[in-house]
Design an enzyme around this catalytic site. Sequence first.
Site, short mmCIF file in Angstrom:
data_model
loop_
_atom_site.label_atom_id
_atom_site.label_comp_id
_atom_site.label_asym_id
_atom_site.label_seq_id
_atom_site.Cartn_x
_atom_site.Cartn_y
_atom_site.Cartn_z
N GLU A 1 -4.50 -45.93 19.47
CA GLU A 1 -3.16 -46.41 19.07
C GLU A 1 -2.89 -46.07 17.61
OE1 GLU A 1 -0.34 -47.44 19.48
OE2 GLU A 1 -0.12 -48.55 21.35
N ARG B 1 -3.32 -60.86 19.29
CA ARG B 1 -3.81 -59.82 18.38
C ARG B 1 -2.64 -58.97 17.94
NH1 ARG B 1 -3.63 -54.86 20.71
NH2 ARG B 1 -3.95 -54.62 22.97
N ASN C 1 5.63 -53.63 21.05
CA ASN C 1 5.26 -52.31 20.58
C ASN C 1 6.28 -51.86 19.56
OD1 ASN C 1 2.89 -50.55 21.23
ND2 ASN C 1 3.24 -51.47 23.25
N ASP D 1 5.44 -47.54 25.37
CA ASP D 1 4.43 -47.96 24.40
C ASP D 1 5.00 -47.74 23.00
OD1 ASP D 1 1.78 -48.33 23.08
OD2 ASP D 1 1.03 -48.24 25.12
#
Length: 291
Positions: free
Chosen positions: A18, A101, A149, A198
């Site tokens: 990522e 998170r 995202n 994403d």
Amino acid sequence: MADAAPYSVLSVGATLGEGPVWVARDAALWFVDIKQHRIHRYDPALDVGRSWAAPGQVGWILPTDDGLFAVGMQSGVHRFDPSAASFTLLHAPEGHLPGNRQNDACVAPDGAIWFGSMDDAEEATSGYFYRVHKGVCVEAGLPAVSITNGPALSPDGRILYHTDTLGKRIWRTDVGVDGTVGNTTLFTKIEDDAGYPDGPTIDAEGCLWTGLFGGWAVRRYDPAGTLMREVRFPVANITKIAFGGGDLSTAYATTARKGLDMTALTQQPLAGDLFAFDPGVAGLPGHVATI
């Protein structure tokens, strides 16, 4: 225009690659592997990679104006010094949400970092967006979702694009000069058989690119939310792209092995690699954060 096929440039076997970001001062591409607790750097001139262990799940990395980095850990925003491999906690906005998170982030033209959180179990609606700038970290005031995202910002920094991944929607929100959010409208919705949106990235023409997790592709949308192009990959889970190289004309893409069984991994031996391709358009020069 025909798209050049994406090709692997660095094999890291990322469980959840990522947050790719081109750092001009290093002439290198930095990214993370959230689930393996790793920070990676790829130097294209030498065609070599290097990595650091992080003390927990690390969702993003961005350059700061002191020559170091800010990273989003599950425990909060930290300063990261690669030379010492050290992490120093700066902000812990979600100490009351231990199941959350951090997941993705960007730097605004004014040096502020916008970042999002998510439920690590991908179930609870506990993901929020935050803004940290010059020692102050505040919640942005956007509705909570399960998996955030982005966000990503328009070239002038006045439009914030943010993604509700499980809801398959990308939203756009007006942003004031002081960082306050205003009107929110739907930018685009991803159809049911195309994977999950994403990480978003904005190019030099103000168009939005999004990785499609489970969709085998990245897409480019114009500022009105109309689909312009799709670039297909040999792996299913594409998480985000970043524009890099001296002229910012190479697109780098992080990918993930997460959720793939042994049969799928056999069919996708390059899953988790860092890829590159020719996007046919340049990216925006990156900003450094003033945290």
